[in-house]
Design a protein around this motif. Sequence first.
Motif, PDB file in Angstrom:
ATOM      1  N   TRP A  10      35.621  64.289  36.952  1.00 31.95           N
ATOM      2  CA  TRP A  10      36.680  64.960  36.186  1.00 31.95           C
ATOM      3  C   TRP A  10      36.612  66.477  36.416  1.00 31.95           C
ATOM      4  CZ3 TRP A  10      38.355  68.630  32.967  1.00 31.95           C
ATOM      5  CH2 TRP A  10      39.604  68.462  32.364  1.00 31.95           C
ATOM      6  N   TYR A  22      39.456  68.779  38.194  1.00 38.99           N
ATOM      7  CA  TYR A  22      40.047  69.850  37.378  1.00 38.99           C
ATOM      8  C   TYR A  22      39.868  71.212  38.032  1.00 38.99           C
ATOM      9  CZ  TYR A  22      40.350  73.082  33.378  1.00 38.99           C
ATOM     10  OH  TYR A  22      40.655  74.125  32.533  1.00 38.99           O
ATOM     11  N   ILE A  69      45.160  63.574  37.174  1.00 36.31           N
ATOM     12  CA  ILE A  69      43.743  63.476  36.806  1.00 36.31           C
ATOM     13  C   ILE A  69      43.554  62.422  35.716  1.00 36.31           C
ATOM     14  CG2 ILE A  69      41.835  64.722  35.712  1.00 36.31           C
ATOM     15  CD1 ILE A  69      42.792  67.236  37.170  1.00 36.31           C
ATOM     16  N   SER A  70      44.496  62.355  34.779  1.00 42.85           N
ATOM     17  CA  SER A  70      44.417  61.374  33.694  1.00 42.85           C
ATOM     18  C   SER A  70      44.439  59.951  34.227  1.00 42.85           C
ATOM     19  CB  SER A  70      45.577  61.581  32.720  1.00 42.85           C
ATOM     20  OG  SER A  70      45.575  62.874  32.172  1.00 42.85           O
ATOM     21  N   ASP A  88      41.181  59.171  35.843  1.00 43.66           N
ATOM     22  CA  ASP A  88      40.138  59.030  34.827  1.00 43.66           C
ATOM     23  C   ASP A  88      40.200  57.657  34.165  1.00 43.66           C
ATOM     24  OD1 ASP A  88      38.063  60.645  33.121  1.00 43.66           O
ATOM     25  OD2 ASP A  88      39.345  59.645  31.644  1.00 43.66           O
ATOM     26  N   SER A 119      38.286  60.821  29.109  1.00 38.16           N
ATOM     27  CA  SER A 119      37.222  61.832  29.098  1.00 38.16           C
ATOM     28  C   SER A 119      37.595  63.030  28.238  1.00 38.16           C
ATOM     29  CB  SER A 119      36.923  62.286  30.534  1.00 38.16           C
ATOM     30  OG  SER A 119      36.386  61.239  31.298  1.00 38.16           O
TER      31      SER A 119
END
Length: 389
Positions: A95, A99, A115-116, A119, A297
């Motif tokens: 993560w 990021y 990114i979500s 994840d 996360s």
Amino acid sequence: MKITKVSARVYEWTGPVVPIHANFCTTAGDILTRTPSSIGAYSFLGWLVVEIETDTGLFGIGNAALSPHVTKAVIDHHLAPILIGENPLDIAYLWERMYRQTMPFGRKGSGMAAISAIDLALWDILGKQANLPVFRLLGGALRDKIPVYASRLYAQPLDTLAAEADAYRQQGFSMMKLRFGWGPKDGLEGIKRNLDLVRTVRETVGDSVEIMADAYMGWTLDYAKRMLPLLAPYNLRWLEEPLIADDVTGYAELRALNIIPISGGEHEFTLRGFRDVIEHHAMDIIQFDINRVGGISQAQKIVALAEAFNIAVIPHAGQMHNYHVVMANIACPMAEYFPKVPVEVGNELFWYIFDGEPVAENGYVSLPENRSGLGLTIKPDLASQFRIT
């Protein structure tokens, strides 16, 4: 274990779509007098699904509903190369790497949605590796089942609205949320019509059912100040997203009036974004969207921060990843539930893509213990209803 492949696909609905009438729901573009927008401009008839494969045969599924084509491009060109060869169980490291490597463009919006989705897929793999549902990895079950509210009730003829609200009540929902259809440019007549919506639902379901109302960023601060006292007699559980997401000080001003609880956060991102919300005392209820905010996360960190300030967290949207977080956190008293309906604005598309989403019974959903990971699979033969790219 190593990641061997990252596949991002966009599923675009090609089946019939229910027509959306004027004033179906307010939006952030409604105050414009030149080519004002409608909810149709905010509908999303495409959905991104990401699959992460490993050299052990385990795979994870994640998803994002926000701007799927842009989100896919971020995954394909920026995130997938980072992930190949890495251990999928190193979720915190991955993560932070995603990021920090996309920081110039990825802190909010489609970059963070990408990114979500990744994840979520990584947490799905972790659950499958442990042979446990994700909520067990987050701390276990705080409740036997999750209370949910029926979330639809768009602006429509009052008799139709009443019938829909009554149907939810008969199905056992003790909480439901409606949408406003009018905003500042609609003047006093629009105010009356908005009040008619709330009055109709309240009179239909009675005083023992909680009612929430969503403006979807379609109001101004001045308009919201006018509306709050007029809405007070109907005992709303909360007023959701009355202002655009960036007006944190405006949210704080509305909350300070202490007339109706103020909620929002569907369009905010990451722990740092919600630190600003909390520092400004801007919201009574935080409603991040887990497949936008940074995945599980970040959701877990935001919930912990909110709990320290006695702020409730009720994630936006009624999907499985939200239920896992709600099940494991005392700061999350309930969850949103989108009933399965014919496709209209897109909120319902996950019902048509995934198997495993729990169906509400008497106003509750339960999470199975015998499904590891997030507990979702992709439906077979989707090509008959979707264009897949």
